[in-house]
Design a protein around this motif. Structure first.
Motif, PDB file in Angstrom:
ATOM      1  N   GLY A 366      21.680  17.254 -10.613  1.00  0.00           N
ATOM      2  CA  GLY A 366      23.101  17.460 -10.391  1.00  0.00           C
ATOM      3  C   GLY A 366      23.462  17.810  -8.967  1.00  0.00           C
ATOM      4  N   GLN A 367      22.765  17.222  -8.002  1.00  0.00           N
ATOM      5  CA  GLN A 367      23.015  17.522  -6.590  1.00  0.00           C
ATOM      6  C   GLN A 367      23.389  16.248  -5.826  1.00  0.00           C
ATOM      7  N   THR A 368      24.352  15.525  -6.368  1.00  0.00           N
ATOM      8  CA  THR A 368      24.660  14.198  -5.827  1.00  0.00           C
ATOM      9  C   THR A 368      25.717  14.202  -4.736  1.00  0.00           C
ATOM     10  N   GLU A 369      26.322  15.365  -4.456  1.00  0.00           N
ATOM     11  CA  GLU A 369      27.363  15.404  -3.432  1.00  0.00           C
ATOM     12  C   GLU A 369      26.728  15.609  -2.064  1.00  0.00           C
ATOM     13  N   GLY A 370      26.430  14.525  -1.391  1.00  0.00           N
ATOM     14  CA  GLY A 370      25.819  14.640  -0.074  1.00  0.00           C
ATOM     15  C   GLY A 370      25.706  13.286   0.588  1.00  0.00           C
ATOM     16  N   ARG A 371      25.485  13.309   1.902  1.00  0.00           N
ATOM     17  CA  ARG A 371      25.395  12.056   2.658  1.00  0.00           C
ATOM     18  C   ARG A 371      24.561  12.270   3.913  1.00  0.00           C
ATOM     19  N   VAL A 372      23.820  11.220   4.279  1.00  0.00           N
ATOM     20  CA  VAL A 372      23.078  11.186   5.541  1.00  0.00           C
ATOM     21  C   VAL A 372      23.679  10.085   6.405  1.00  0.00           C
ATOM     22  N   LYS A 373      23.876  10.382   7.663  1.00  0.00           N
ATOM     23  CA  LYS A 373      24.291   9.375   8.636  1.00  0.00           C
ATOM     24  C   LYS A 373      23.258   9.340   9.751  1.00  0.00           C
ATOM     25  N   ALA A 374      22.728   8.161  10.013  1.00  0.00           N
ATOM     26  CA  ALA A 374      21.772   7.997  11.114  1.00  0.00           C
ATOM     27  C   ALA A 374      22.379   7.066  12.154  1.00  0.00           C
ATOM     28  N   GLN A 410       8.821   3.498  11.429  1.00  0.00           N
ATOM     29  CA  GLN A 410       7.835   4.526  11.107  1.00  0.00           C
ATOM     30  C   GLN A 410       8.328   5.438   9.981  1.00  0.00           C
ATOM     31  N   VAL A 411       9.622   5.659   9.924  1.00  0.00           N
ATOM     32  CA  VAL A 411      10.178   6.408   8.797  1.00  0.00           C
ATOM     33  C   VAL A 411      10.051   5.581   7.516  1.00  0.00           C
ATOM     34  N   ALA A 412      10.310   4.315   7.630  1.00  0.00           N
ATOM     35  CA  ALA A 412      10.214   3.440   6.458  1.00  0.00           C
ATOM     36  C   ALA A 412       8.785   3.358   5.939  1.00  0.00           C
ATOM     37  N   ALA A 413       7.807   3.530   6.831  1.00  0.00           N
ATOM     38  CA  ALA A 413       6.404   3.444   6.420  1.00  0.00           C
ATOM     39  C   ALA A 413       5.940   4.688   5.670  1.00  0.00           C
ATOM     40  N   MET A 414       6.700   5.765   5.775  1.00  0.00           N
ATOM     41  CA  MET A 414       6.356   6.998   5.071  1.00  0.00           C
ATOM     42  C   MET A 414       6.427   6.786   3.560  1.00  0.00           C
ATOM     43  N   GLU A 423      12.927  11.801  -0.522  1.00  0.00           N
ATOM     44  CA  GLU A 423      13.036  10.337  -0.551  1.00  0.00           C
ATOM     45  C   GLU A 423      14.315   9.838   0.102  1.00  0.00           C
ATOM     46  N   ILE A 424      15.318  10.712   0.159  1.00  0.00           N
ATOM     47  CA  ILE A 424      16.592  10.310   0.755  1.00  0.00           C
ATOM     48  C   ILE A 424      16.384   9.816   2.179  1.00  0.00           C
ATOM     49  N   ASN A 425      15.548  10.505   2.944  1.00  0.00           N
ATOM     50  CA  ASN A 425      15.316  10.094   4.328  1.00  0.00           C
ATOM     51  C   ASN A 425      14.667   8.714   4.410  1.00  0.00           C
ATOM     52  N   LYS A 426      13.728   8.455   3.518  1.00  0.00           N
ATOM     53  CA  LYS A 426      13.101   7.125   3.499  1.00  0.00           C
ATOM     54  C   LYS A 426      14.120   6.049   3.133  1.00  0.00           C
ATOM     55  N   ARG A 427      15.038   6.399   2.227  1.00  0.00           N
ATOM     56  CA  ARG A 427      16.056   5.434   1.811  1.00  0.00           C
ATOM     57  C   ARG A 427      17.040   5.140   2.944  1.00  0.00           C
ATOM     58  N   VAL A 428      17.240   6.097   3.841  1.00  0.00           N
ATOM     59  CA  VAL A 428      18.070   5.839   5.012  1.00  0.00           C
ATOM     60  C   VAL A 428      17.433   4.726   5.849  1.00  0.00           C
ATOM     61  N   ALA A 429      16.126   4.846   6.056  1.00  0.00           N
ATOM     62  CA  ALA A 429      15.416   3.795   6.798  1.00  0.00           C
ATOM     63  C   ALA A 429      15.492   2.472   6.044  1.00  0.00           C
ATOM     64  N   GLY A 430      15.388   2.535   4.722  1.00  0.00           N
ATOM     65  CA  GLY A 430      15.516   1.321   3.923  1.00  0.00           C
ATOM     66  C   GLY A 430      16.881   0.680   4.084  1.00  0.00           C
ATOM     67  N   ALA A 431      17.923   1.510   4.152  1.00  0.00           N
ATOM     68  CA  ALA A 431      19.275   0.983   4.331  1.00  0.00           C
ATOM     69  C   ALA A 431      19.425   0.301   5.692  1.00  0.00           C
ATOM     70  N   TYR A 432      18.658   0.769   6.675  1.00  0.00           N
ATOM     71  CA  TYR A 432      18.694   0.145   7.990  1.00  0.00           C
ATOM     72  C   TYR A 432      18.069  -1.248   7.944  1.00  0.00           C
ATOM     73  N   PHE A 433      16.959  -1.390   7.194  1.00  0.00           N
ATOM     74  CA  PHE A 433      16.242  -2.674   7.184  1.00  0.00           C
ATOM     75  C   PHE A 433      16.763  -3.655   6.128  1.00  0.00           C
TER      76      PHE A 433
END
Length: 455
Positions: A366-374, A410-414, A423-433
């Motif tokens: 239940g912690q879905t209210e959040g966002r990452v911007k890179a 390198q983040v995506a390779a993690m 996993e959110i950070n890895k998904r940010v890299a995924g969103a980039y690629f």
């Protein structure tokens, strides 16, 4: 008068000063540490530690007395690590007096004159209290007094909508106080506006009144009945007042002119290696006039130890230094915000967003209210902003990435364990690629050709 000659004299026993003293003495230097107030400085006694303890107490549903007891116990538990006894055990000579320069190479502390090869000014900062008309006639709190309040405020007015103001607003609201935050410009104005708004919306949903563009022009009343009038005529009424408008460097006791040290509007002038205009003297932490965070002072301590003890060139950088505000949701930043990155890199900046709602652990808990911007330039992140549960923990990976000039690849390779918030950070890299791999006609043609010729 006792005369002491050492390798290093550290003035101030806050985070930065303690780090220098401990590091230098354990590497073989003789060290004197001067502190006229409390060991541990602002962070332990009036800042990071008590504020996070009070936030926790409020979220845990403690009452007023228990919450403040928890604050005192938290400080008491950490105190031994910063104590005179511990540092004397390491071999540091600790003098419980304020230090003042009497010449370019001497400092006086009480009945002691210290001559040192190198001096480190680490005197930190204190609450800045602006000269608002009427304030001198009304009782008010700062971060140095708010944790000792015996009575619970009925309605706490907070002037200042920065990290201190917003954290104290949430803590006191959770403890049952009505709270109004009065901010002259934009609340959380140093952070990314898009993500700061997520935090402000959550605070307002808790019942905290946040009044922006409300520059205080007059304060009046008495204890229990205080009024703050803004320049536009708005009037805010409360029982208690907290001033949280910023910090001022602690330089008034140092007698800098005796040492040929040039001050600035925000502290002490230093070069890239944190040396002052007196080559024997360094300044670190809040007093150096840069980012005012405990971990920055600790980082800068490492920078000057390399220079002082080993004579090696060493420069302080700022582009990789993170910070966090511990509201719920938390707000964290490292490197440039979107506006800053665009100002420097123009249309070369790609802004990648990923919402916590796309993470399975966030959904499950239940912690879905959040966002990452890179903010990414040519495959390298130049800044990351995060709002959401645990943002202060999630920003650590990006601080590592920026500190080492790493790429999104390198983040995506993690590989992150499933299911975790990390996993959110890895998904940010995924969103980039994703658009580069899945929406790229060239990639599809190559895959088609390879498939035709594979056996």
């Amino acid at each position: 008068m006792e005369r002491i000659k050492v390798d290093v004299c550290v003035i101030g026993a806050g985070s930065g000063g303690l780090s220098v003293a401990a590091g230098a003495v354990q590497m073989g230097a003789s060290v004197v540490l001067l502190e006229g107030h409390k060991m541990g400085g602002d962070c332990l006694n009036f800042g990071c530690v008590p504020s996070k303890a009070l936030l926790h107490a409020g979220r845990a549903g403690m009452g007023w007395a228990d919450a403040h007891g928890h604050v005192r116990q938290t400080i008491a538990t950490i105190e031994p690590h910063d104590s005179v006894e511990r540092f004397e055990g390491l071999g540091v000579r600790v003098i419980s007096e304020y230090g003042a320069f009497v010449s370019p190479s001497e400092v006086q502390a009480g009945d002691h004159i210290i001559t040192a090869r190198r001096f480190v000014i680490a005197t930190g900062s204190s609450p800045f209290v602006p000269p608002i008309p009427g304030l001198d006639t009304v009782p008010y709190e700062t971060n140095e007094t708010i944790f000792d309040l015996a009575e619970q405020p009925k309605h706490l007015l907070i002037i200042g909508g920065g990290p201190i103001g917003m954290e104290m607003a949430e803590a006191h609201r959770a403890l049952g106080c009505d709270v109004t935050v009065i901010e002259g410009q934009k609340a959380l104005g140093k952070d990314d506006p898009e993500l700061a708004q997520m935090v402000l919306d959550a605070q307002r949903a808790r019942g905290i009144a946040i009044e922006e563009e409300a520059m205080a022009q007059e304060i009046r009343g008495t204890a229990g009945m205080i009024e703050v009038e803004a320049q536009d005529g708005r009037v805010f009424k409360g029982s208690h007042l907290l001033m949280a408008v910023g910090r001022k460097a602690n330089t008034n006791r140092l007698v800098l002119d005796k040492a040929g040290i040039e001050p600035t509007r925000t502290g002490i002038k230093v070069d890239a290696g944190l040396r002052t205009t007196n080559r024997k003297v360094y300044a670190i932490g809040d007093v150096a006039g840069g980012l005012q965070f405990t971990h920055v002072a600790g980082y800068q301590a490492g920078v000057i130890i390399r220079s002082m003890l080993f004579g090696l060139p060493s420069k302080a950088k700022t582009t990789h230094l993170p910070w966090a505000t511990y509201t719920a949701p938390e707000l964290a930043q490292v490197g440039m915000t979107e506006a800053e990155a665009t100002a420097v890199h123009g249309d070369r900046v790609e802004v990648i967003r990923f919402d916590f709602a796309g993470n399975d652990r966030a959904i499950a808990t239940g912690q879905t209210e959040g966002r990452v911007k890179a903010m990414v330039v040519k495959g390298k992140p130049v800044g990351v902003s995060i709002a959401g549960p645990g943002a202060g923990e999630l920003i650590n990976l990006w601080a590592l990435v920026l500190a080492n000039g790493m790429k999104m690849s390198q983040v995506a390779a993690m590989v992150a364990p499933y299911p975790t918030m990390g996993e959110i950070n890895k998904r940010v890299a995924g969103a980039y690629f994703t658009p580069r791999l899945f929406d790229n006609p060239k990639v599809k043609r190559i895959v088609g050709l390879v498939q035709r010729f594979l056996p």
